[in-house]
Scaffold this motif. Structure first.
Motif, mmCIF file in Angstrom:
data_model
loop_
_atom_site.group_PDB
_atom_site.id
_atom_site.type_symbol
_atom_site.label_atom_id
_atom_site.label_comp_id
_atom_site.label_asym_id
_atom_site.label_seq_id
_atom_site.Cartn_x
_atom_site.Cartn_y
_atom_site.Cartn_z
ATOM 1 N N UNK A 1 29.814 44.601 -69.270
ATOM 2 C CA UNK A 1 28.556 44.563 -69.761
ATOM 3 C C UNK A 1 27.860 43.113 -69.207
ATOM 4 N N UNK A 2 28.689 42.085 -69.549
ATOM 5 C CA UNK A 2 28.602 40.596 -69.000
ATOM 6 C C UNK A 2 28.162 40.488 -67.614
ATOM 7 N N UNK A 3 28.889 41.073 -66.708
ATOM 8 C CA UNK A 3 28.610 41.215 -65.418
ATOM 9 C C UNK A 3 27.677 42.101 -64.856
ATOM 10 N N UNK A 4 27.500 43.117 -65.643
ATOM 11 C CA UNK A 4 26.235 44.361 -65.195
ATOM 12 C C UNK A 4 25.027 43.425 -65.561
ATOM 13 N N UNK A 5 24.758 42.813 -66.522
ATOM 14 C CA UNK A 5 23.614 42.291 -66.701
ATOM 15 C C UNK A 5 23.287 40.942 -66.191
ATOM 16 N N UNK A 6 24.178 40.328 -65.487
ATOM 17 C CA UNK A 6 24.135 38.885 -65.048
ATOM 18 C C UNK A 6 23.120 38.989 -63.805
ATOM 19 N N UNK A 7 23.307 39.906 -62.767
ATOM 20 C CA UNK A 7 22.370 39.870 -61.623
ATOM 21 C C UNK A 7 21.518 40.888 -61.619
ATOM 22 N N UNK A 8 20.239 40.496 -62.374
ATOM 23 C CA UNK A 8 19.195 41.522 -62.806
ATOM 24 C C UNK A 8 18.462 41.685 -61.408
ATOM 25 N N UNK A 9 18.046 43.178 -61.473
ATOM 26 C CA UNK A 9 16.972 43.368 -60.292
ATOM 27 C C UNK A 9 15.618 43.244 -60.853
ATOM 28 N N UNK A 10 14.628 42.486 -60.570
ATOM 29 C CA UNK A 10 13.363 42.351 -61.347
ATOM 30 C C UNK A 10 12.697 43.453 -61.345
ATOM 31 N N UNK A 11 12.048 43.846 -62.445
ATOM 32 C CA UNK A 11 11.334 45.036 -62.706
ATOM 33 C C UNK A 11 10.047 45.187 -61.512
ATOM 34 N N UNK A 12 9.566 43.982 -61.198
ATOM 35 C CA UNK A 12 8.505 44.097 -60.496
ATOM 36 C C UNK A 12 8.925 44.351 -59.118
ATOM 37 N N UNK A 13 10.252 44.288 -58.682
ATOM 38 C CA UNK A 13 10.546 44.685 -57.384
ATOM 39 C C UNK A 13 10.730 46.186 -57.382
ATOM 40 N N UNK A 14 10.972 47.103 -58.492
ATOM 41 C CA UNK A 14 10.899 48.283 -58.532
ATOM 42 C C UNK A 14 9.647 48.829 -58.634
ATOM 43 N N UNK A 15 8.700 48.279 -59.359
ATOM 44 C CA UNK A 15 7.469 49.031 -59.425
ATOM 45 C C UNK A 15 6.599 48.598 -58.161
ATOM 46 N N UNK A 16 6.847 47.434 -57.782
ATOM 47 C CA UNK A 16 6.068 47.141 -56.463
ATOM 48 C C UNK A 16 6.585 47.770 -55.169
ATOM 49 N N UNK A 17 7.873 48.160 -55.227
ATOM 50 C CA UNK A 17 8.546 48.833 -54.211
ATOM 51 C C UNK A 17 7.989 50.311 -54.064
ATOM 52 N N UNK A 18 8.069 50.908 -55.447
ATOM 53 C CA UNK A 18 7.650 52.522 -55.545
ATOM 54 C C UNK A 18 6.072 52.473 -55.259
ATOM 55 N N UNK A 19 5.256 51.725 -55.662
ATOM 56 C CA UNK A 19 3.838 51.685 -55.347
ATOM 57 C C UNK A 19 3.557 51.601 -54.007
ATOM 58 N N UNK A 20 4.352 50.568 -53.299
ATOM 59 C CA UNK A 20 4.075 50.332 -51.761
ATOM 60 C C UNK A 20 4.464 51.439 -51.019
#
Length: 685
Positions: free
Chosen positions: A378-397
């Motif tokens: 859990x510690x390692x999985x939560x360490x390197x986050x993918x920003x939510x704005x990347x997901x929303x921006x990528x989907x929208x674009x």
């Protein structure tokens, strides 16, 4: 084309659980997980590219012959381990090794390869995409005007895949913590792959992996040389060992024979017994009983003077009854998975409110997880986050670009059709990813068929509804398929301490590779074989016609069906739902003896020859298990992968020979005694 989700069935029988009684991470405690950028190595992507080409050829061949695709995750993980381990050993001896081979790098390779070769399936080269072509349209007498036809072209196929294959990745990225950490979804395929990779990087696992690779290489060579030898005898139609009348000429005419295909013997060794038996039962029911009976109605149920390809004759019964079973099975499983998804969500939310442990699906173990493993992962999985704005921006674009661009590729698909798909796609992608975590069952093809009927009916025939429906199928199928695949990979990354960022980047790079590799592989097949897509040819692409007729059915309704075909379709549609209901009602103990309707439907159109090959594979594995169960479990997947890969990779040189105009020197054909006598008399005169 139906996958029948062989990878899920294969994973389930491995009995792999997320919860472990011995701490895995303590074994790797002395090895710190590398930073996410160091997990993305040049050698990893070089190996991934080579394996992607290899597995794309294999998946493409299976797509274009019968459409049954087994799990190749084991092959990808095993071959990735072997290639990079060999690479690092050579560098180590020369003193040039700068970075050790880690399980995280192995996970990146496996993710990249599976994402790339998966495009060969979700790209629709054996189903919706090739169904748009003129060659398939000519096999149907309805909706075959120019507005409902689009022939394959390398340019638009690559462009289409790049537009639709990435958006599914962005749709579920914000939900990774909820799915993996909060809801603790099992994702059996991702979990099994993680345990496989973890075992490879222990001393004992590495030793077994070397033996498995040796077995894979041995049977790869046998399969490749066998295919090469058989090629010499195929200089003409219906020539060669693949047309050997194993059970006699009469049985051969009803498509019951063993065609000496190492590929499908290997597939049979990977698939569960019930799938292979279901295929054989379906072949006997259709080609052994139903079609001979319907043939006696020629002149009453349908005209006698119709061509064998006409949908108003026997061909119509074969295709539409098969479609009815596929739709019945798909609808049942869709409702089942959706209900489990909603029920699971309710329990997750209710459990969180009351403090109870959330229920994570039927595969969830009752034991508590090892605290150290859970905390470390859990510690390692939560360490390197993918920003939510990347997901929303990528989907929208990507959505905006697709809405503007897709109607230029498919003029029949309007911008508002694409907009509606993208509005509902995130919800459906979540449902598919969540349901896959509960049941390990991806319903991508079912969501694709839903798009065929809804968008096709909306566009109608006069506006190119058939082509619009098929294109919409491609958009929807790619979104929901890549979404569930990514979440499976996040689960694998969670259990191998691989960074979510490196997993996401690997998935993106693998998808990009697949968008270029798969169309090129398809194009090679398409150009090399003049009878490509023709029934009875080496590569008939049977599900292309099935998908096209689904689109016609969605646009024109039931007017295309021959006499009494609709009643038979209703019967088999209901039978598929009933059989599935009985399978679920009787429990696992007895369900393994009840055939799967989806698997039974496949031979209705194709015949039983590949089912016999697969049953031979099952028989070999059954005997092997009786003689030495441990060895069969350890080496069975490697032997099967070797058989599949050897004959699969032979398609590359055979395609090149065909393009170069090199023909086999011998035609080996089998005739009845009377036919042979007539040939002798003719030659004697």
């Amino acid at each position: 084309m139906e996958r029948i989700e062989n990878q899920q069935e294969h994973r389930k029988r491995n009995n792999v659980e997320e919860i472990e009684t011995i701490s895995t991470e303590r074994i790797f405690d002395t090895k710190a997980a590398p930073q996410w950028k160091k997990q993305l190595t040049f050698r990893a992507f070089m190996v991934s590219f080579v394996l992607s080409v290899l597995l794309s050829f294999i998946v493409m061949k299976l797509n274009l012959t019968t459409g049954i695709i087994p799990s190749l995750n084991v092959s990808a993980g095993l071959l990735g381990f072997f290639f990079v381990k060999t690479w690092t050993k050579l560098l180590q001896k020369s003193g040039l090794l700068k970075q050790d081979f880690t399980r995280q790098e192995n996970t990146v390779i496996q993710t990249c390869v599976v994402a790339s070769s998966g495009i060969a399936f979700s790209g629709g080269f054996g189903s919706y995409l090739f169904a748009m072509s003129e060659g398939i349209a000519k096999q149907s007498t309805e909706a075959n005007k120019e507005q409902n036809i689009k022939n394959p072209s390398l340019g638009w196929m690559i462009g289409f895949l790049f537009l639709v294959s990435f958006i599914g990745l962005f749709s579920v990225v914000p939900l990774r913590k909820i799915m993996i950490i909060d809801f603790k979804l099992v994702y059996p395929s991702g979990t099994a792959t993680a345990h496989l990779i973890n075992s490879f990087h222990t001393p004992q696992g590495a030793k077994l992996a070397k033996k498995q690779v040796k077995a894979l290489g041995k049977f790869f060579s046998f399969s490749f040389l066998s295919a090469f030898f058989q090629w010499f005898f195929t200089a003409g139609d219906n020539c060669g060992f693949s047309n050997f009348p194993t059970f006699g000429i009469k049985a051969f005419e009803k498509r019951f024979y063993f065609d000496f295909s190492a590929t499908y013997v290997g597939v049979g060794m990977i698939c569960p017994y019930i799938i292979n038996i279901s295929l054989l039962v379906g072949a006997i029911l259709s080609w052994g009983i139903m079609w001979p009976l319907i043939e006696t109605k020629k002149g009453h149920w349908y005209p006698e003077d119709l061509s064998s390809a006409s949908l108003h004759g026997l061909q119509g019964y074969k295709i539409f009854i098969s479609i009815a079973m596929i739709l019945g099975d798909g609808l049942y499983n869709f409702v089942k998975v959706l209900s489990r998804t909603l029920f699971g969500l309710f329990q997750q939310l209710y459990g969180n409110k009351t403090g109870d442990l959330p229920i994570t699906g039927r595969s969830a173990p009752t034991n508590q997880p090892v605290p150290y493993d859970h905390h470390r992962r859990t510690q390692l999985f939560l360490k390197d986050q993918i920003p939510t704005w990347v997901a929303i921006g990528g989907y929208g674009t990507i959505a905006v670009i697709s809405i503007i661009t897709l109607p230029n590729i498919f003029h029949q698909l309007r911008w508002y059709h694409v907009l509606v798909i993208y509005i509902f796609a995130p919800t459906l992608a979540f449902c598919n990813a969540y349901g896959c975590g509960l049941t390990d069952w991806s319903m991508a093809s079912t969501y694709g068929k839903l798009a065929i009927f809804t968008i096709g009916a909306w566009a109608r025939t006069s506006n190119g509804g058939v082509l619009a429906g098929l294109a919409a199928c491609g958009v929807m199928m790619n979104i929901v398929s890549t979404a569930s695949d990514l979440m499976q990979d996040f689960k694998t990354g969670y259990l191998t301490l691989t960074s979510p960022r490196s997993m996401f980047v690997s998935q993106v790079i693998g998808t990009a590779m697949g968008c270029a590799i798969s169309p090129c592989v398809f194009w090679l097949f398409y150009k090399a074989f003049p009878d490509f897509g023709v029934p009875g040819s080496e590569y008939p692409a049977p599900y292309a016609l099935v998908y096209r007729n689904m689109a016609i059915l969605g646009v024109e309704g039931f007017s295309t069906l021959p006499k009494h075909c609709l009643q038979l379709c209703y019967t088999f549609f209901a039978a598929a739902i009933l059989v599935n209901s009985i399978r679920d009602a009787v429990g696992k103990k007895w369900a393994k003896y009840i055939p799967l309707p989806m698997a039974m439907a496949l031979p209705f159109y194709l015949g039983g020859y590949f089912a016999i090959d697969m049953c031979v594979g099952s028989f070999i594995l059954f005997v092997w298990r009786k003689v030495n169960k441990d060895k069969a479990e350890a080496f069975g997947p490697a032997v099967a992968s070797g058989l599949i890969c050897g004959e699969g990779i032979w398609t590359l040189p055979s395609s090149i020979l065909a393009l170069a105009g090199v023909q086999p020197p011998i035609c080996m054909k089998f005739l009845t005694r009377k036919t042979n006598a007539r040939v002798d008399n003719l030659l004697g005169s």
